[in-house]
Scaffold this active site. Structure first.
Site, PDB file in Angstrom:
ATOM      1  N   ASP A   1      33.049  56.456  34.030  1.00  0.00           N
ATOM      2  CA  ASP A   1      33.575  57.090  32.676  1.00  0.00           C
ATOM      3  C   ASP A   1      32.664  58.471  32.550  1.00  0.00           C
ATOM      4  O   ASP A   1      31.358  58.662  33.037  1.00  0.00           O
ATOM      5  CB  ASP A   1      33.018  56.202  31.424  1.00  0.00           C
ATOM      6  CG  ASP A   1      33.289  56.771  30.274  1.00  0.00           C
ATOM      7  OD1 ASP A   1      34.447  57.260  29.938  1.00  0.00           O
ATOM      8  OD2 ASP A   1      32.214  57.149  29.338  1.00  0.00           O
TER       9      ASP A   1
ATOM     10  N   GLU B   1      36.347  59.782  36.153  1.00  0.00           N
ATOM     11  CA  GLU B   1      37.094  60.506  35.189  1.00  0.00           C
ATOM     12  C   GLU B   1      36.501  62.017  35.240  1.00  0.00           C
ATOM     13  O   GLU B   1      35.516  62.113  34.866  1.00  0.00           O
ATOM     14  CB  GLU B   1      36.744  59.876  33.710  1.00  0.00           C
ATOM     15  CG  GLU B   1      37.589  60.732  32.859  1.00  0.00           C
ATOM     16  CD  GLU B   1      36.918  60.083  31.417  1.00  0.00           C
ATOM     17  OE1 GLU B   1      37.903  60.418  30.436  1.00  0.00           O
ATOM     18  OE2 GLU B   1      35.771  59.820  31.302  1.00  0.00           O
TER      19      GLU B   1
END
Length: 548
Positions: A251, A287
Site C-alpha cells: 500500500d 500501488e
C-alpha cells in the site's frame, strides 16, 4: 426499497424478452438444421466449439480477484463479511477462473477499511481468527489459488502500541531534551519533530512535539529508514509467510518518502528480497498511483509488479476503448509500449492491469451500466499481458455512487432470493441499486456479464501466451477500431484480433502472419459466432478472437 423492486422487475422483464429471443433463434436454428444468418452474423447462442484444454502455469502470472472481506460474504450472521465467508466462496472464485486472491487489510484496526493497523500479527476480530486465516490459506492452496494480503507499512494506526508508547515517552521529556532511542526505541519508528512541518503534521497532545501523517491524523507515517523498524517488519513478514501468505500488496509505496523514488524503490527491494529468501516464489505488487514513466521508475526496485494505473479508471485506455473513445490501434500500441518501457527497467516485470479498484468509481459507473461495453472492457483487460486484477462485483456489473469510499465497497450482490451470507456493507454507505442481476441469476444466464468473464478467464487459462507473450503488432491489420497482434512465449505464438466497433467487420488474414492460423477461441457479446472462411475472419461487433 420500492425503487429497487421496480428496477429489478424492469430488468427481469427485459431479460425474459432476451431469453425469448434466444429461444426463437435456437428454434430457427434447429428447424433449419444449421445456424441462422442474422444480418450477416452467424448466431447460435448455445454453441461454442473452441473450448481448449486448460494450460495453467504454476508461476506468478495469475488472474487475481480483489476482495474487501467486510462486504464479501458473512458466515456467522452478524452482517459483516469474514474469512470463513471467503472460504465458503472459494469454489465460486476458482470456478470463475481466478487463481489468485488479494485481500484488502485484515489486521486489527479501529476503522472499517482497516488501512490503519493496530497489530501487525493479528486478524481483526470482525473477520475471524489467525486460525481461520491459516485455514483460508490452506483451502486456497488446495485449489491452486495463491493468497496475497495488503501490507501497510507507510503508516500505522495512531492506536498502535508503537505510537502510543512513543508519544507517552515524548511527554515525559524535559524541555529541550532530545529523545533517546535506548530509553524508547519507538521514537525512531515515526517522523517526530519539534518543528511544525506543514499541513500534514499534527501536535502530540501534552507536549511540544509534532508527528507526520500524510493521509490522516490517525495514520502517523512510519520512518522506514529506521533499522529497528525494518527488523520488526522482517519478523512480521516471516510470520505471515509461515501462515501461508504467497505475496504482499504494498500500500501507498509512492509515499514512503514523498517524491523520493530512490528511497522508496530501495524499501520495496529490501522487503521483497527478504521475503523471497523465505519463499523463492514470493510475489509483490505495489500501488504506484502515477503515470507510466513513474511506474517504470519503480520497476527499478526489481520487484515483480506495479499496478498499471495508466490503463485503469474511467479515463484509462481500457474503459475508454470499451466506450469507443480510444482506438484499437492505439490500444495495442500502448500495450507494446508498456512492454518496452517497463521491461527496460526490469526484464522480469509482470504488469498488473485492472479496470477499477476500491479507491475508484466502479467500471459500471464509467460505462453507464451498458452491458455490452462492460463485457468489452473485460475482454480488453483479459487480453493484457501480466496478471489482471478484478475487483469483487465487477464480474456482475455492480455499481458505486459518488466519491465516498464506503460507496465503492458495498455488499457483494449474491442473490435477491437467498439473502444468506449477504453483508450489510459499510456503515454510512448509500443504498445502491444494481443495473444487473445478482450472482445466482447471472450464473444461470449464458449471456450474462459473469459468464462473459468466465469465458475470458478461461481463454487466459487455456493460452499462457496471453499473459506472458512478447507482443508484435501486425500493422497491416490495424486501423481505428480494428487491431491485430501476435504474442510469442517460449516456442509458441498466438494471434489476437480485436474489433471494438459497433459493427461487424471482415478481416482478411490471407497473406499476413495469420495465414496459417485457425480460430482457437473468441469473445462475443451475446452468443454470436466468429467464422474464418477462405482466409477471411468475420467478427461481430465488439468481439475478440484468439488464433493459433
Amino acid at each position: 426499497m420500492a425503487l429497487r423492486f421496480q428496477t429489478r422487475r424492469k430488468e427481469k422483464g427485459g431479460r425474459l424478452l432476451c431469453l425469448l429471443s434466444v429461444f426463437t433463434l435456437l428454434v430457427v436454428s434447429l428447424c433449419s438444421c444449421g445456424s441462422q444468418e442474422n444480418d450477416g452474423i452467424t448466431v447460435n447462442p448455445v454453441t461454442y466449439d473452441y473450448e481448449q484444454t486448460l494450460n495453467i502455469i504454476d508461476d506468478n502470472y495469475r488472474n487475481y480477484y480483489e476482495i474487501f472481506v467486510y462486504s464479501f460474504y458473512d458466515s456467522d450472521g452478524d452482517g459483516i463479511g469474514d474469512l470463513n465467508g471467503v472460504i465458503e466462496k472459494l469454489d465460486y472464485i476458482a470456478d470463475m477462473g481466478f487463481n489468485g486472491i488479494w485481500l484488502m487489510p485484515i489486521m486489527p484496526s479501529p476503522t472499517y477499511h482497516k488501512y490503519d493497523v493496530t497489530d501487525y500479527y493479528g486478524i481483526d476480530s470482525a473477520y475471524g481468527t489467525v486460525e481461520d486465516f491459516a485455514r483460508l490459506a490452506e483451502e486456497c492452496h488446495n485449489r491452486g489459488i495463491r493468497l496475497v494480503i495488503d501490507m501497510v507499512i507507510n503508516h500505522s494506526s495512531s492506536q498502535h502500541d508503537w505510537f502510543v508508547q512513543a508519544c507517552s515517552y515524548l511527554r515525559t521529556l524535559p524541555e529541550d531534551a532530545e529523545p533517546d532511542p535506548s530509553e524508547c526505541p519507538y521514537v525512531e519508528y515515526y517522523h517526530f519533530s519539534r518543528e511544525y512541518g506543514g499541513s500534514t503534521y499534527y501536535a502530540v497532545r501534552g507536549c511540544d512535539w509534532y508527528y507526520e501523517g500524510s493521509f490522516w491524523s490517525e495514520m502517523p507515517d512510519l520512518n522506514l529508514s529506521c533499522e529497528s523498524l525494518r527488523q520488526e517488519f522482517e519478523e512480521i513478514a516471516a510470520y505471515w509467510i509461515d501462515l501461508g501468505v504467497d505475496g504482499f500488496r504494498m500500500d501507498a509505496a509512492l509515499h514512503f518518502e514523498e517524491t523520493d523514488t530512490e528511497f522508496n524503490t530501495g524499501v520495496l527491494n529490501w522487503l521483497y528480497e527478504y521475503c523471497k529468501g523465505l519463499n523463492p516464489d514470493f510475489y509483490m505488487v505495489s500501488e504506484i498511483w502515477a503515470a507510466t514513466p513513474t511506474i517504470a521508475d519503480y520497476y527499478g526496485s526489481k520487484t515483480p509488479s506495479m499496478f498499471n494505473f495508466d490503463a485503469a479508471g474511467a479515463e484509462g485506455m481500457l474503459i475508454q476503448a470499451a466506450r469507443g473513445k480510444y482506438s484499437a490501434a492505439n490500444l495495442v500500441a500502448k500495450m507494446q509500449s508498456y512492454q518496452e518501457t517497463f521491461g527496460s527497467e526490469y526484464a522480469d516485470y509482470i504488469d498488473a492491469p485492472f479496470l477499477t479498484n476500491h479507491d475508484m468509481s466502479r467500471v459500471a459507473n464509467a460505462l453507464v451500466n451498458d452491458g455490452d461495453n462492460l463485457k468489452m472492457a473485460c475482454g480488453l483487460l483479459m487480453m493484457m499481458n501480466g496478471s489482471p486484477f478484478v475487483y469483487y462485483g465487477e464480474e456482475i456489473g455492480m455499481a458505486s455512487k459518488g466519491t465516498a469510499d464506503e460507496n465503492k465497497r458495498i455488499a457483494m450482490y449474491w442473490s435477491d432470493a437467498d439473502t444468506e451470507g449477504m453483508t450489510k456493507g459499510p456503515t454510512g454507505a448509500d443504498a445502491i441499486t444494481s443495473g444487473f442481476a445478482a450472482v445466482d441469476e447471472q450464473l444461470a444466464d449464458g449471456m450474462s456479464i459473469l459468464n462473459y468473464y468466465k469465458r475470458a478467464l478461461r481463454l487466459r487459462n487455456e493460452n499462457p501466451e496471453i499473459a506472458r507473450g512478447s507482443i508484435t503488432i501486425v500493422e497491416s491489420l490495424c486501423n481505428d477500431n480494428q487491431a491485430a497482434i501476435l504474442k510469442t512465449w517460449q516456442d509458441s505464438t498466438i494471434g489476437i484480433v480485436y474489433n471494438i466497433s459497433d459493427e461487424e467487420i471482415q478481416v482478411t488474414l490471407s497473406g499476413t502472419e495469420f495465414t496459417e492460423m485457425q480460430i482457437r477461441g473468441y469473445l462475443t457479446l451475446n452468443g454470436e459466432i466468429i467464422t474464418l472462411k477462405d482466409g477471411v475472419l468475420t467478427m461481430p461487433a465488439k468481439s475478440i478472437c484468439v488464433l493459433k
